[in-house]
Write a protein that holds these residues in place. Structure first.
Motif, PDB file in Angstrom:
ATOM      1  N   SER A  83       0.808  -1.219   0.000  1.00  0.00           N
ATOM      2  CA  SER A  83       0.000   0.000   0.000  1.00  0.00           C
ATOM      3  C   SER A  83       0.843   1.270   0.000  1.00  0.00           C
ATOM      4  O   SER A  83       0.302   2.367  -0.009  1.00  0.00           O
ATOM      5  N   TRP A 282     -15.106  10.894   1.547  1.00  0.00           N
ATOM      6  CA  TRP A 282     -13.805  10.682   2.188  1.00  0.00           C
ATOM      7  C   TRP A 282     -13.106  12.013   2.447  1.00  0.00           C
ATOM      8  O   TRP A 282     -12.513  12.214   3.509  1.00  0.00           O
ATOM      9  N   HIS A 293     -10.976   6.990   6.806  1.00  0.00           N
ATOM     10  CA  HIS A 293     -10.609   5.613   6.492  1.00  0.00           C
ATOM     11  C   HIS A 293      -9.163   5.594   6.016  1.00  0.00           C
ATOM     12  O   HIS A 293      -8.787   6.311   5.101  1.00  0.00           O
ATOM     13  N   ASP A 295      -7.354   2.800   4.930  1.00  0.00           N
ATOM     14  CA  ASP A 295      -6.948   1.589   4.216  1.00  0.00           C
ATOM     15  C   ASP A 295      -7.954   1.288   3.110  1.00  0.00           C
ATOM     16  O   ASP A 295      -8.633   0.270   3.127  1.00  0.00           O
ATOM     17  N   VAL A 296      -8.025   2.189   2.115  1.00  0.00           N
ATOM     18  CA  VAL A 296      -9.098   2.097   1.119  1.00  0.00           C
ATOM     19  C   VAL A 296      -8.707   1.243  -0.092  1.00  0.00           C
ATOM     20  O   VAL A 296      -9.019   1.585  -1.237  1.00  0.00           O
ATOM     21  N   HIS A 297      -8.032   0.109   0.159  1.00  0.00           N
ATOM     22  CA  HIS A 297      -7.813  -0.805  -0.958  1.00  0.00           C
ATOM     23  C   HIS A 297      -9.151  -1.413  -1.366  1.00  0.00           C
ATOM     24  O   HIS A 297     -10.150  -1.331  -0.635  1.00  0.00           O
ATOM     25  N   GLN A 413      -3.919   6.902   0.688  1.00  0.00           N
ATOM     26  CA  GLN A 413      -5.299   6.695   0.239  1.00  0.00           C
ATOM     27  C   GLN A 413      -5.548   7.402  -1.097  1.00  0.00           C
ATOM     28  O   GLN A 413      -6.271   6.885  -1.950  1.00  0.00           O
ATOM     29  N   TYR A 416      -4.594   5.124  -3.815  1.00  0.00           N
ATOM     30  CA  TYR A 416      -5.628   4.138  -4.146  1.00  0.00           C
ATOM     31  C   TYR A 416      -6.722   4.769  -5.019  1.00  0.00           C
ATOM     32  O   TYR A 416      -7.145   4.195  -6.028  1.00  0.00           O
TER      33      TYR A 416
END
Length: 459
Positions: A83, A282, A293, A295-297, A413, A416
């Motif tokens: 990430s 977001w 958030h 960890d927006v994988h 993020q 991503y």
């Protein structure tokens, strides 16, 4: 039937075992870790060939093979590397993408035992139905479908047996290895191996208490409705009476991960609007509420069957303090409204990120405009949004400032979102999209939209 006694009562405490404790368990685990990683890398290199290009790729694949052999904490380390591709060699970041896949589940009997121990009742009393076959399994927990006693469909996230003790021992061993590597390897020093382990530690100690995740998720769900819109973005409701430190129960949602791009385009009539709605919510969490958030994988972002987009799994969150929220607002106000970066310079100065001799606000503003303006105004199919953070960190570094954790997490993020936007919204310019900032700068956005003749989506 009476409900379990677990209730929401304030913000749960993060338990922080000492990372530097080192006893027999840690010595033994360090030896195992060193042997496994060393053997995996050497074996992979010998099989893959000794040419430089092949050697790098084979070494990376061997390292990830070792991560998978060593178990959940090292899989989590691989996820962190995957990430953060800009912070690690590309071969390693690419190899670590494997760590984002599901891992083998643990026995349903163990899951049932943990639920019953933490909630204090038999499964048959807690749920009308409980599916022993997990829906998914990850490094720390797995998820089972269930039906609550009142008939509501739900899912329950159950922590792996003994995972807390194992991960803390592994983190201590990893820290000892990181220190050794930094003494012997320039690459380890450049990658700041100890800082990587500390970041993983911070994420892990929070994730290991599911009541903290439940609190994060409940707050994020409440924030979605703060302005009366965002009705097309969802966060599952937490069922607090079925939650405990190792058990998290929530509303069941059905859909598909956001990286199934062909299926998303086929299922949703306006994939660009889908992404805009998601990023708008977001951005508000970053710039207004402060809890976002982290960890927006794609496994944590779904297009639901009803057309909404959902954010799942709040085990990792960022917390943007008020001074940093002011900076983020100034940054995006400049990019979307007036192109004046002097307030950004003042926000940086308030954060003590510029030296006294760096010039006045106008000078700093011009420098920031040159560094960031083209990035923020560019289309995402041509520019990586992660560059925004990289340039800000470089800007601060030249003035003797270290990179703040909040900004680093925000930048990850954005990276991503860039991936999703390139596939589903090519040509979209995040920094210039007034819709994203409608609730952050309401009066200014309304005036700017009217001036430009732009009609914003109603929700």
């Amino acid at each position: 039937m009476s409900s379990p006694m677990t209730v929401r009562a304030g913000t749960p405490e993060v338990i922080r075992p000492d990372l530097d404790t080192f006893g027999f368990s840690e010595w033994r685990r360090t030896a195992v870790v060193g042997a496994v990683l060393g053997g995996s890398v050497v074996g992979s290199v010998l099989r893959g060939g000794l040419r430089p290009a092949k050697r790098k790729r084979a070494a990376a694949e061997g390292l990830v093979n070792g991560f998978e052999t060593l178990g959940p904490m090292f899989v989590k380390l691989g996820q962190l590397i995957a990430s953060s591709p800009g912070a690690f060699p590309r071969e390693l970041a690419d190899a670590c993408l494997r760590c984002l896949d599901d891992v083998p589940p643990f026995a349903a009997a163990d899951a049932r035992a943990i639920i019953e121990a933490d909630l204090g009742k038999p499964i048959s009393e807690l749920f009308r139905d409980f599916d022993d076959e997990p829906l998914s399994a990850a490094s720390i927990a797995q998820v089972h479908a269930c039906v609550l006693a009142d008939g509501r469909p739900a899912v329950v996230k159950v922590q792996r047996p003994e995972i807390a003790r194992r991960m803390i021992v592994d983190l201590r061993a990893a820290m000892r290895l990181a220190r050794t590597l930094e003494k012997r390897s320039e690459n380890a020093r450049v990658a700041n191996a100890q800082a990587v382990v500390r970041d993983l530690y911070e994420a892990t100690v929070a994730e290991l208490n599911f009541l903290i995740e439940a609190d994060n998720q409940t707050r994020a769900r409440d924030h979605l409705t703060a302005f009366g819109d965002n009705t097309n973005v969802a966060v599952p409701e937490v069922y607090w009476e079925y939650c405990a430190p190792r058990v998290l129960c929530m509303e069941r949602m059905r859909g598909m991960p956001l990286d199934r791009f062909d299926d998303i385009r086929a299922a949703h009539p306006e994939p660009e609007l889908l992404i805009r709605r998601l990023v708008k919510a977001w951005m508000e969490s970053v710039a207004v509420h402060g809890l976002f958030h982290g960890d927006v994988h794609a496994g944590n972002l779904w297009l639901l069957d009803d057309g909404r987009v959902a954010m799942l799994d709040f085990g990792i969150v960022g917390r943007m303090e008020s001074e940093w929220r002011e900076f983020v607002r100034a940054l995006f106000y400049a990019s979307s409204i007036d192109n004046d970066f002097r307030p950004v310079a003042r926000a940086l100065r308030a954060l003590d990120l510029v030296a006294d001799d760096s010039g006045d606000d106008a000078t700093l503003g011009r420098q920031l405009a040159v560094a960031l303006g083209p990035v923020l105004s560019g289309s995402l199919d041509k520019l990586d949004l992660g560059v925004v953070t990289a340039r800000l960190l470089e800007f601060g570094k030249r003035r003797g400032a270290s990179g703040p954790q909040q900004l680093v997490m925000m930048g990850k993020q954005l990276g991503y979102f860039e991936r999703y936007a390139v596939a589903l919204a090519p040509g979209w310019k995040l920094g210039r999209d007034l819709y994203l900032f409608r609730n952050i700068f309401p009066a200014e956005v309304a005036a700017k939209a009217a001036e430009d003749g732009v009609t914003l989506p109603t929700d």
